[in-house]
Design a protein around this motif. Structure first.
Motif, mmCIF file in Angstrom:
data_model
loop_
_atom_site.group_PDB
_atom_site.id
_atom_site.type_symbol
_atom_site.label_atom_id
_atom_site.label_comp_id
_atom_site.label_asym_id
_atom_site.label_seq_id
_atom_site.Cartn_x
_atom_site.Cartn_y
_atom_site.Cartn_z
ATOM 1 N N GLU A 150 -30.748 13.868 -6.116
ATOM 2 C CA GLU A 150 -32.067 13.655 -5.530
ATOM 3 C C GLU A 150 -31.963 12.826 -4.251
ATOM 4 O OE1 GLU A 150 -34.499 13.702 -9.793
ATOM 5 O OE2 GLU A 150 -34.216 11.827 -8.676
ATOM 6 N N VAL A 151 -31.082 11.842 -4.274
ATOM 7 C CA VAL A 151 -30.855 11.020 -3.079
ATOM 8 C C VAL A 151 -30.282 11.876 -1.959
ATOM 9 C CG1 VAL A 151 -29.555 9.092 -2.123
ATOM 10 C CG2 VAL A 151 -30.546 8.901 -4.409
ATOM 11 N N LEU A 152 -29.334 12.749 -2.277
ATOM 12 C CA LEU A 152 -28.731 13.622 -1.265
ATOM 13 C C LEU A 152 -29.758 14.566 -0.657
ATOM 14 C CD1 LEU A 152 -25.203 14.657 -2.618
ATOM 15 C CD2 LEU A 152 -25.767 13.154 -0.700
ATOM 16 N N ILE A 153 -30.673 15.064 -1.475
ATOM 17 C CA ILE A 153 -31.722 15.953 -0.969
ATOM 18 C C ILE A 153 -32.587 15.218 0.061
ATOM 19 C CG2 ILE A 153 -33.835 17.187 -1.578
ATOM 20 C CD1 ILE A 153 -32.503 17.924 -4.223
ATOM 21 N N ILE A 154 -32.963 13.983 -0.266
ATOM 22 C CA ILE A 154 -33.787 13.199 0.651
ATOM 23 C C ILE A 154 -33.027 12.895 1.938
ATOM 24 C CG2 ILE A 154 -34.872 10.949 0.985
ATOM 25 C CD1 ILE A 154 -35.774 11.007 -1.867
ATOM 26 N N LEU A 155 -31.759 12.524 1.807
ATOM 27 C CA LEU A 155 -30.946 12.222 2.996
ATOM 28 C C LEU A 155 -30.808 13.453 3.885
ATOM 29 C CD1 LEU A 155 -28.074 10.058 1.448
ATOM 30 C CD2 LEU A 155 -30.222 9.292 2.477
ATOM 31 N N THR A 177 -27.061 4.418 -4.447
ATOM 32 C CA THR A 177 -28.193 3.564 -4.811
ATOM 33 C C THR A 177 -29.293 3.705 -3.758
ATOM 34 O OG1 THR A 177 -26.690 1.965 -5.839
ATOM 35 C CG2 THR A 177 -28.928 1.213 -5.333
ATOM 36 N N PRO A 178 -30.417 4.298 -4.101
ATOM 37 C CA PRO A 178 -31.447 4.634 -3.101
ATOM 38 C C PRO A 178 -32.024 3.427 -2.380
ATOM 39 C CG PRO A 178 -32.274 4.954 -5.335
ATOM 40 C CD PRO A 178 -30.814 4.727 -5.451
ATOM 41 N N GLN A 179 -32.061 2.274 -3.030
ATOM 42 C CA GLN A 179 -32.615 1.065 -2.420
ATOM 43 C C GLN A 179 -31.884 0.694 -1.128
ATOM 44 O OE1 GLN A 179 -32.342 -2.351 -4.954
ATOM 45 N NE2 GLN A 179 -33.016 -3.791 -3.363
ATOM 46 N N ILE A 195 -42.753 9.105 -3.293
ATOM 47 C CA ILE A 195 -41.464 9.764 -3.511
ATOM 48 C C ILE A 195 -40.354 8.735 -3.720
ATOM 49 C CG2 ILE A 195 -39.685 11.196 -2.429
ATOM 50 C CD1 ILE A 195 -41.880 12.777 -1.088
ATOM 51 N N LEU A 196 -40.331 7.701 -2.866
ATOM 52 C CA LEU A 196 -39.287 6.686 -2.980
ATOM 53 C C LEU A 196 -39.389 5.919 -4.296
ATOM 54 C CD1 LEU A 196 -39.114 5.215 0.644
ATOM 55 C CD2 LEU A 196 -37.587 6.866 -0.448
ATOM 56 N N ALA A 197 -40.610 5.638 -4.717
ATOM 57 C CA ALA A 197 -40.782 4.934 -5.993
ATOM 58 C C ALA A 197 -40.210 5.772 -7.141
ATOM 59 C CB ALA A 197 -42.265 4.643 -6.228
ATOM 60 N N TRP A 198 -40.438 7.077 -7.076
ATOM 61 C CA TRP A 198 -39.920 7.989 -8.104
ATOM 62 C C TRP A 198 -38.397 8.063 -8.049
ATOM 63 C CZ3 TRP A 198 -37.859 13.175 -7.689
ATOM 64 C CH2 TRP A 198 -37.750 13.828 -8.924
ATOM 65 N N VAL A 199 -37.851 8.184 -6.828
ATOM 66 C CA VAL A 199 -36.401 8.280 -6.670
ATOM 67 C C VAL A 199 -35.722 6.971 -7.049
ATOM 68 C CG1 VAL A 199 -34.537 8.604 -5.000
ATOM 69 C CG2 VAL A 199 -36.560 10.069 -4.904
ATOM 70 N N PHE A 200 -36.308 5.854 -6.660
ATOM 71 C CA PHE A 200 -35.728 4.551 -6.983
ATOM 72 C C PHE A 200 -35.650 4.349 -8.495
ATOM 73 C CE2 PHE A 200 -36.497 1.876 -2.929
ATOM 74 C CZ PHE A 200 -35.879 2.857 -2.171
ATOM 75 N N ALA A 201 -36.659 4.842 -9.207
ATOM 76 C CA ALA A 201 -36.693 4.660 -10.654
ATOM 77 C C ALA A 201 -35.660 5.529 -11.356
ATOM 78 C CB ALA A 201 -38.090 4.967 -11.187
ATOM 79 N N ARG A 202 -35.361 6.716 -10.821
ATOM 80 C CA ARG A 202 -34.449 7.652 -11.477
ATOM 81 C C ARG A 202 -32.991 7.437 -11.069
ATOM 82 N NH1 ARG A 202 -36.297 12.384 -13.549
ATOM 83 N NH2 ARG A 202 -34.629 13.575 -12.525
ATOM 84 N N GLU A 203 -32.745 7.152 -9.794
ATOM 85 C CA GLU A 203 -31.390 6.914 -9.267
ATOM 86 C C GLU A 203 -30.430 8.056 -9.600
ATOM 87 O OE1 GLU A 203 -29.664 3.157 -10.080
ATOM 88 O OE2 GLU A 203 -31.240 2.009 -9.083
ATOM 89 N N GLN A 204 -30.834 9.275 -9.256
ATOM 90 C CA GLN A 204 -29.987 10.447 -9.433
ATOM 91 C C GLN A 204 -29.358 10.814 -8.086
ATOM 92 O OE1 GLN A 204 -29.352 11.903 -12.380
ATOM 93 N NE2 GLN A 204 -30.646 10.371 -13.380
ATOM 94 N N TRP A 205 -28.029 10.978 -8.046
ATOM 95 C CA TRP A 205 -27.327 11.185 -6.779
ATOM 96 C C TRP A 205 -27.791 12.440 -6.048
ATOM 97 C CZ3 TRP A 205 -24.584 15.600 -5.865
ATOM 98 C CH2 TRP A 205 -24.223 16.379 -6.981
#
Length: 264
Positions: free
Chosen positions: A70-75, A128-130, A58-68
């Protein structure tokens, strides 16, 4: 296991299997001492592999896309899971405990993470998900432990010391005065693991974040600076979380007439 010229080590599935085989030592100890932990150990080992592998994808996918969004959903998911875990560690539950725990965990963790991202690290963009996902994860992991320790002890002490609290109220003590010692002891209990870690960090133990960066080939001085910042963030978040949790629980045990009650 293979390495590059700069000594950065790349792990293979074979390396993971070799490390996993070390669990056999734990299983042997459990069997010899009749600890009855074989099933739990195997379940924990399997879940570790499955959960971390799933998170890695999941993180590899999110890191590659960097959509805000998607990051908020994970957080959000991380915060909800941390709140639920903290709530489940409280032995004496009451109606509203999950809401109190969620408010304490989310307020402390999100506030401190925002300060870290915007003011200290000055990450652009902020989502930035990283950066934001690992930092929030570290803070949540430590905060939920601190908050659960505080909540569990405070609720337990309110039940056990009901007579003492009511006696103090009958002697004209204000509600907060009547339970101040219990609140103080609970917050100290919640903060103890964090404070103990800060006292021995770098001398007795090397934290996971710092060790991981060094193993990945990062400059040790930079790894140390990141770890110092992380320890301070965890300390602040744990303190805020314990305090908020204690105050929310305190309000649940008193009615509008300042009478001590045991919530359902």
């Amino acid at each position: 296991m293979s390495g590059t010229n700069d000594m950065q080590v790349f792990l293979t599935y074979g390396d993971i299997a070799l490390a996993g085989s070390l669990i056999l030592i734990v299983l042997v100890v459990s069997w010899q001492l009749r600890l009855r932990l074989t099933k739990t150990l195997l379940t924990a080992a399997i879940r570790t592999i499955v959960q971390l592998s799933f998170v890695g994808l999941i993180l590899a996918w999110v890191f590659a896309r960097e959509q805000w969004y998607e990051v908020l959903i994970i957080l959000t998911i991380m915060t909800l899971i941390a709140s639920s875990a903290a709530k489940n560690r409280v032995k004496r539950s009451y109606k509203g405990l999950l809401a109190d725990t969620l408010l304490a965990v989310s307020t402390s963790a999100i506030l401190v993470t925002a300060i870290a991202i915007l003011a200290i690290l000055r990450v652009t963009p902020w989502y930035t998900p990283q950066f934001i996902i690992p930092i929030l994860g570290l803070i949540l992991g430590n905060s939920l432990t601190a908050i659960s320790l505080t909540s569990n002890q405070l609720v337990e002490s309110f039940h056990q010391q009901q007579s003492r609290i009511e006696m103090m109220l009958s002697l004209s003590a204000k509600p907060f005065e009547a339970v101040h010692e219990q609140i103080r002891a609970a917050i100290i209990n919640g903060m103890t693991p964090t404070l103990n870690s800060m006292l021995v960090v770098g001398i007795v133990s090397l934290p996971g974040m710092m060790t991981g960066q060094i193993l990945a080939g990062a400059d040790p001085t930079q790894a140390v600076r990141y770890q110092i910042i992380t320890m301070f963030l965890i300390c602040v978040s744990s303190t805020l979380g314990c305090t908020i949790s204690a105050l929310l629980i305190y309000r649940r045990f008193f009615n509008k007439n300042s009478q001590f009650i045991l919530p359902e």
